[in-house]
Design a protein around this motif. Structure first.
Motif, PDB file in Angstrom:
ATOM      1  N   ARG A  65      74.412  69.929-125.987  1.00 22.58           N
ATOM      2  CA  ARG A  65      75.562  69.375-126.722  1.00 22.58           C
ATOM      3  C   ARG A  65      76.795  70.263-126.497  1.00 22.58           C
ATOM      4  O   ARG A  65      76.710  71.492-126.513  1.00 22.58           O
ATOM      5  CB  ARG A  65      75.236  69.306-128.222  1.00 22.58           C
ATOM      6  CG  ARG A  65      76.250  68.443-128.979  1.00 22.58           C
ATOM      7  CD  ARG A  65      75.857  68.316-130.442  1.00 22.58           C
ATOM      8  NE  ARG A  65      74.506  67.782-130.582  1.00 22.58           N
ATOM      9  CZ  ARG A  65      73.587  68.287-131.400  1.00 22.58           C
ATOM     10  NH1 ARG A  65      73.845  69.314-132.155  1.00 22.58           N
ATOM     11  NH2 ARG A  65      72.396  67.749-131.471  1.00 22.58           N
ATOM     12  N   ASP A  66      77.938  69.618-126.242  1.00 25.55           N
ATOM     13  CA  ASP A  66      79.213  70.319-126.013  1.00 25.55           C
ATOM     14  C   ASP A  66      79.197  71.201-124.763  1.00 25.55           C
ATOM     15  O   ASP A  66      79.879  72.232-124.714  1.00 25.55           O
ATOM     16  CB  ASP A  66      79.609  71.182-127.232  1.00 25.55           C
ATOM     17  CG  ASP A  66      79.854  70.322-128.456  1.00 25.55           C
ATOM     18  OD1 ASP A  66      80.418  69.226-128.304  1.00 25.55           O
ATOM     19  OD2 ASP A  66      79.465  70.749-129.559  1.00 25.55           O
ATOM     20  N   ARG A  85      78.161  59.900-124.402  1.00 22.49           N
ATOM     21  CA  ARG A  85      78.029  61.186-125.109  1.00 22.49           C
ATOM     22  C   ARG A  85      77.008  61.036-126.239  1.00 22.49           C
ATOM     23  O   ARG A  85      76.723  59.932-126.682  1.00 22.49           O
ATOM     24  CB  ARG A  85      79.380  61.593-125.707  1.00 22.49           C
ATOM     25  CG  ARG A  85      80.360  62.183-124.716  1.00 22.49           C
ATOM     26  CD  ARG A  85      81.675  62.498-125.409  1.00 22.49           C
ATOM     27  NE  ARG A  85      81.687  63.777-126.090  1.00 22.49           N
ATOM     28  CZ  ARG A  85      81.977  63.958-127.372  1.00 22.49           C
ATOM     29  NH1 ARG A  85      82.266  62.951-128.146  1.00 22.49           N
ATOM     30  NH2 ARG A  85      82.009  65.171-127.896  1.00 22.49           N
ATOM     31  N   PRO A 144      75.742  60.754-129.890  1.00 22.40           N
ATOM     32  CA  PRO A 144      76.411  60.296-131.106  1.00 22.40           C
ATOM     33  C   PRO A 144      76.731  61.487-132.022  1.00 22.40           C
ATOM     34  O   PRO A 144      75.944  62.431-132.122  1.00 22.40           O
ATOM     35  CB  PRO A 144      75.359  59.399-131.773  1.00 22.40           C
ATOM     36  CG  PRO A 144      74.404  59.041-130.689  1.00 22.40           C
ATOM     37  CD  PRO A 144      74.401  60.182-129.723  1.00 22.40           C
ATOM     38  N   ARG A 145      77.917  61.480-132.658  1.00 19.45           N
ATOM     39  CA  ARG A 145      78.277  62.501-133.649  1.00 19.45           C
ATOM     40  C   ARG A 145      78.315  61.804-135.011  1.00 19.45           C
ATOM     41  O   ARG A 145      78.813  60.671-135.109  1.00 19.45           O
ATOM     42  CB  ARG A 145      79.663  63.106-133.381  1.00 19.45           C
ATOM     43  CG  ARG A 145      79.895  63.702-131.981  1.00 19.45           C
ATOM     44  CD  ARG A 145      78.861  64.740-131.588  1.00 19.45           C
ATOM     45  NE  ARG A 145      79.312  65.679-130.570  1.00 19.45           N
ATOM     46  CZ  ARG A 145      78.944  65.646-129.299  1.00 19.45           C
ATOM     47  NH1 ARG A 145      78.142  64.690-128.834  1.00 19.45           N
ATOM     48  NH2 ARG A 145      79.355  66.583-128.463  1.00 19.45           N
ATOM     49  N   GLU A 146      77.830  62.490-136.041  1.00 20.46           N
ATOM     50  CA  GLU A 146      77.639  61.819-137.328  1.00 20.46           C
ATOM     51  C   GLU A 146      78.952  61.252-137.885  1.00 20.46           C
ATOM     52  O   GLU A 146      78.975  60.161-138.452  1.00 20.46           O
ATOM     53  CB  GLU A 146      76.994  62.774-138.347  1.00 20.46           C
ATOM     54  CG  GLU A 146      76.528  62.032-139.579  1.00 20.46           C
ATOM     55  CD  GLU A 146      75.502  62.788-140.422  1.00 20.46           C
ATOM     56  OE1 GLU A 146      75.177  63.945-140.097  1.00 20.46           O
ATOM     57  OE2 GLU A 146      75.046  62.196-141.415  1.00 20.46           O
ATOM     58  N   ASP A 147      80.064  61.998-137.669  1.00 19.02           N
ATOM     59  CA  ASP A 147      81.327  61.541-138.266  1.00 19.02           C
ATOM     60  C   ASP A 147      81.895  60.281-137.600  1.00 19.02           C
ATOM     61  O   ASP A 147      82.879  59.706-138.062  1.00 19.02           O
ATOM     62  CB  ASP A 147      82.366  62.669-138.297  1.00 19.02           C
ATOM     63  CG  ASP A 147      82.619  63.237-136.901  1.00 19.02           C
ATOM     64  OD1 ASP A 147      82.133  62.619-135.923  1.00 19.02           O
ATOM     65  OD2 ASP A 147      83.307  64.278-136.783  1.00 19.02           O
ATOM     66  N   GLU A 148      81.225  59.861-136.508  1.00  9.38           N
ATOM     67  CA  GLU A 148      81.694  58.627-135.855  1.00  9.38           C
ATOM     68  C   GLU A 148      81.028  57.386-136.464  1.00  9.38           C
ATOM     69  O   GLU A 148      81.307  56.265-136.042  1.00  9.38           O
ATOM     70  CB  GLU A 148      81.336  58.663-134.354  1.00  9.38           C
ATOM     71  CG  GLU A 148      82.019  59.786-133.584  1.00  9.38           C
ATOM     72  CD  GLU A 148      81.340  60.052-132.221  1.00  9.38           C
ATOM     73  OE1 GLU A 148      80.304  59.415-131.901  1.00  9.38           O
ATOM     74  OE2 GLU A 148      81.848  60.915-131.497  1.00  9.38           O
ATOM     75  N   TYR A 149      80.111  57.599-137.429  1.00  7.58           N
ATOM     76  CA  TYR A 149      79.351  56.453-137.971  1.00  7.58           C
ATOM     77  C   TYR A 149      79.612  56.265-139.460  1.00  7.58           C
ATOM     78  O   TYR A 149      79.886  57.247-140.180  1.00  7.58           O
ATOM     79  CB  TYR A 149      77.847  56.659-137.700  1.00  7.58           C
ATOM     80  CG  TYR A 149      77.572  56.562-136.228  1.00  7.58           C
ATOM     81  CD1 TYR A 149      77.242  55.347-135.636  1.00  7.58           C
ATOM     82  CD2 TYR A 149      77.734  57.670-135.400  1.00  7.58           C
ATOM     83  CE1 TYR A 149      77.058  55.247-134.262  1.00  7.58           C
ATOM     84  CE2 TYR A 149      77.561  57.588-134.029  1.00  7.58           C
ATOM     85  CZ  TYR A 149      77.216  56.361-133.461  1.00  7.58           C
ATOM     86  OH  TYR A 149      77.059  56.259-132.107  1.00  7.58           O
ATOM     87  N   GLU A 150      79.462  54.994-139.881  1.00  5.44           N
ATOM     88  CA  GLU A 150      79.758  54.662-141.273  1.00  5.44           C
ATOM     89  C   GLU A 150      78.792  55.325-142.236  1.00  5.44           C
ATOM     90  O   GLU A 150      79.169  55.792-143.301  1.00  5.44           O
ATOM     91  CB  GLU A 150      79.651  53.143-141.461  1.00  5.44           C
ATOM     92  CG  GLU A 150      80.986  52.471-141.343  1.00  5.44           C
ATOM     93  CD  GLU A 150      80.864  50.971-141.466  1.00  5.44           C
ATOM     94  OE1 GLU A 150      79.895  50.504-142.113  1.00  5.44           O
ATOM     95  OE2 GLU A 150      81.728  50.288-140.909  1.00  5.44           O
ATOM     96  N   TYR A 189      73.984  56.182-137.923  1.00  2.70           N
ATOM     97  CA  TYR A 189      73.980  57.359-137.048  1.00  2.70           C
ATOM     98  C   TYR A 189      72.565  57.599-136.498  1.00  2.70           C
ATOM     99  O   TYR A 189      72.380  57.811-135.287  1.00  2.70           O
ATOM    100  CB  TYR A 189      74.477  58.567-137.854  1.00  2.70           C
ATOM    101  CG  TYR A 189      74.245  59.900-137.201  1.00  2.70           C
ATOM    102  CD1 TYR A 189      74.872  60.230-135.992  1.00  2.70           C
ATOM    103  CD2 TYR A 189      73.406  60.859-137.797  1.00  2.70           C
ATOM    104  CE1 TYR A 189      74.662  61.465-135.392  1.00  2.70           C
ATOM    105  CE2 TYR A 189      73.197  62.088-137.206  1.00  2.70           C
ATOM    106  CZ  TYR A 189      73.807  62.395-136.000  1.00  2.70           C
ATOM    107  OH  TYR A 189      73.594  63.613-135.414  1.00  2.70           O
ATOM    108  N   HIS A 248      69.996  56.761-128.172  1.00  2.08           N
ATOM    109  CA  HIS A 248      70.461  57.743-127.194  1.00  2.08           C
ATOM    110  C   HIS A 248      69.282  58.549-126.634  1.00  2.08           C
ATOM    111  O   HIS A 248      69.193  58.797-125.426  1.00  2.08           O
ATOM    112  CB  HIS A 248      71.488  58.680-127.852  1.00  2.08           C
ATOM    113  CG  HIS A 248      72.063  59.668-126.892  1.00  2.08           C
ATOM    114  ND1 HIS A 248      73.093  59.376-126.030  1.00  2.08           N
ATOM    115  CD2 HIS A 248      71.717  60.956-126.618  1.00  2.08           C
ATOM    116  CE1 HIS A 248      73.370  60.423-125.284  1.00  2.08           C
ATOM    117  NE2 HIS A 248      72.548  61.401-125.625  1.00  2.08           N
TER     118      HIS A 248
END
Ligand code: HMG
Length: 448
Positions: free
Chosen positions: A264-265, A278, A280-286, A291, A298
């Motif tokens: 990651r990163d 990429r 998934p990052r948690e802050d990208e999901y509702e 997530y 993934h």
């Protein structure tokens, strides 16, 4: 500062085997591939009727002392890690020392003996104790003997029955070791869990599916804790990753998670992004559920990428070779995985001194520990001296009804004494169990 680590290893497998696809699966009405492909297992090792945790441990220790030319006075500490002990007070190390004193001049009178318990992670903890004892300068120039020995049996019919095993690993911990030096840095993931336990009972109470989740969670925490002291781990930092292997399929799951975490990163994540996106990052999901679903998808894709498969085949798969043939040895399991890795390095004729192993230990209840080890100059000679291939080839292949008898003999509550069924193999130049003494102690002899 001088290095401290593992100077020598010897392994002793139980002398019987149960063939999982050909003997176990048909009895259970299962597809053999559930065992070979799903769990990743071919055979389990079992002790013959005259074997137990003491004989396997003492035989491994004797093999080690003979090969290294050691006498009892050169050993200042004997720790046994086991979760198969038969006595709540007298430690198994006293029985093993007693066995060894039958065959060597001198005794272990001035050695500190003990027993370590924390499910399968206890062997690694016993190595830690020895490391600290040597580093503190309390060893008076002597080495420590750490012996991991278990008969990892489950109740008949328990889902864990397929993952049984029996064997011992003896390790000499010393300054300037020949095999591997231990890192000062360590990481821990430890929480009060009730996924696998033996509350005053021989066979475990197991919540198998939950135990797998707990294994993965504690390993992740241990890895993060390790990185907090040693710095971020990169894939190229280590050649092999021997992990506690209750069955190879478990390590397959852990490896995928570890790979995702480590890349990651990094540039590798960017390279892979072209193929599978990429991570998934948690802050990208509702919400968490969305997530987690994205992560699962993934991971499914990541598993099939060439980059991941190449890394897995080189770094993880070789660590599982012995385990697939012997099953779970509980406290010995991660140490068997290390040996598998080192054997692979010999087979591939790698120039290996100075290389690094990332070692992940785990015990239910639950605790994971991560550290690294640096391979030492004498590694090849140590690994080539092992006779595990000969031991595996000599195992007696049990039929189903013989397996049932052997399981009964090793079950403390069953009324089947070791003398009630014929032994399957003939002992030679080894310690054997002979029966119980006046105070219900177990007794042993050395057979020439
Ligand atoms: P189960 O429920 O009988 O097996 O027991 P399953 O149905 O989950 O199948 C196992 C795998 O085989 C699955 O793979 C199936 O899909 C696959 P997954 O989906 O998980 O990747 N499979 C097949 N693959 C190919 N062809 C087929 C086929 N059929 C199925 N035809 C369980 C599994 C692990 C729960 C059981 O063996 C168990 O309870 N074991 C004991 C507990 C254990 O080992 N836990 C591991 C983590 S805890 C730990 O490591 C600590 C420990 O060592 C103790 C200590 O620390 O002291 C255990």
């Amino acid at each position: 500062m001088t290095t401290v680590g593992i100077d020598a290893i010897e392994i002793r497998t139980g002398k019987l085997k149960l063939d999982l696809p050909n003997t176990f699966a048909p009895e259970k009405g299962d597809d053999p591939e559930k065992y070979t492909k799903g769990l990743g297992l071919q055979d389990s090792s079992f002790p013959d009727v005259y074997e137990d945790i003491v004989t396997m441990g003492a035989n491994a220790a004797k093999q080690l002392m003979d090969r290294k030319g050691l006498s009892p006075s050169e050993i200042g500490r004997i720790d046994v890690a086991t979760e198969s002990a038969f006595d709540h007070s007298k430690p198994v190390s006293t029985y093993i020392a007693g066995c060894l004193e039958q065959v060597y001049d001198g005794d272990f009178r001035h050695a500190n003996k003990g027993e370590r318990k924390f499910a399968c992670v206890a062997g690694t903890q016993a190595i830690d104790d020895a490391y600290n004892w040597i580093r503190a300068g309390r060893n008076r120039g002597r080495a420590a003997l750490v012996i991991c020995t278990d008969t990892a049996l489950y109740a008949r019919g328990d889902p864990g029955e397929a993952t049984q095993g029996a064997g011992a690993v003896a390790m000499l911990i010393d300054e300037d070791p020949d095999l591997v030096a231990l890192s000062d840095d360590q990481g821990y993931g430890s929480m009060d869990e009730t996924d696998f336990l033996k509350p005053n009972q021989q066979f475990p109470s197991v919540d198998g599916k939950r135990s797998m989740q707990v294994y993965l969670a504690r390993m992740r925490e241990a890895l993060e804790d390790y990185e907090s002291v040693a710095g971020k781990i990169e894939l190229d930092d280590f050649q092999y990753a021997p992990f506690h292997t209750p069955f190879p399929g478990m390590v397959r799951k852990a490896a995928l998670l570890a790979y995702r975490h480590v890349i990651r990163d990094t540039e590798r994540e960017e390279e892979l992004a072209e193929e599978i996106g990429r991570q998934p990052r948690e802050d990208e999901y509702e919400d968490r559920e969305a997530y987690e679903e994205a992560i699962r998808e993934h991971m499914d894709e990541l598993k099939d990428t060439e980059q991941y498969q190449t890394w897995y085949a080189k770094t993880v798969e070789p660590t599982l070779e012995l385990s697939s043939k012997v099953g779970n040895w509980y406290t010995g399991s991660v140490h068997v995985a290390r040996v598998s890795a080192l054997r692979d390095a010999v087979e591939k004729d790698l120039d290996f001194a100075g290389e690094t192993l990332l070692v992940g230990s785990y015990g239910s209840g639950a605790q994971a520990e991560i550290h690294t080890e640096t391979v030492q100059d004498g590694w090849r000679e140590e690994v080539e001296a092992l006779d595990i291939d000969e031991q595996l080839a000599a195992r007696y292949d049990l039929t189903w009804s013989e397996y049932e008898d052997v399981h009964d003999v090793h079950e403390y509550d069953e009324d089947v004494g070791h003398e009630m069924i014929e032994q399957f193999t003939t002992p030679s130049e080894e310690f054997v169990f002979t029966g119980w003494g006046r105070m219900n102690e177990r007794q042993y002899d050395y057979v020439e």
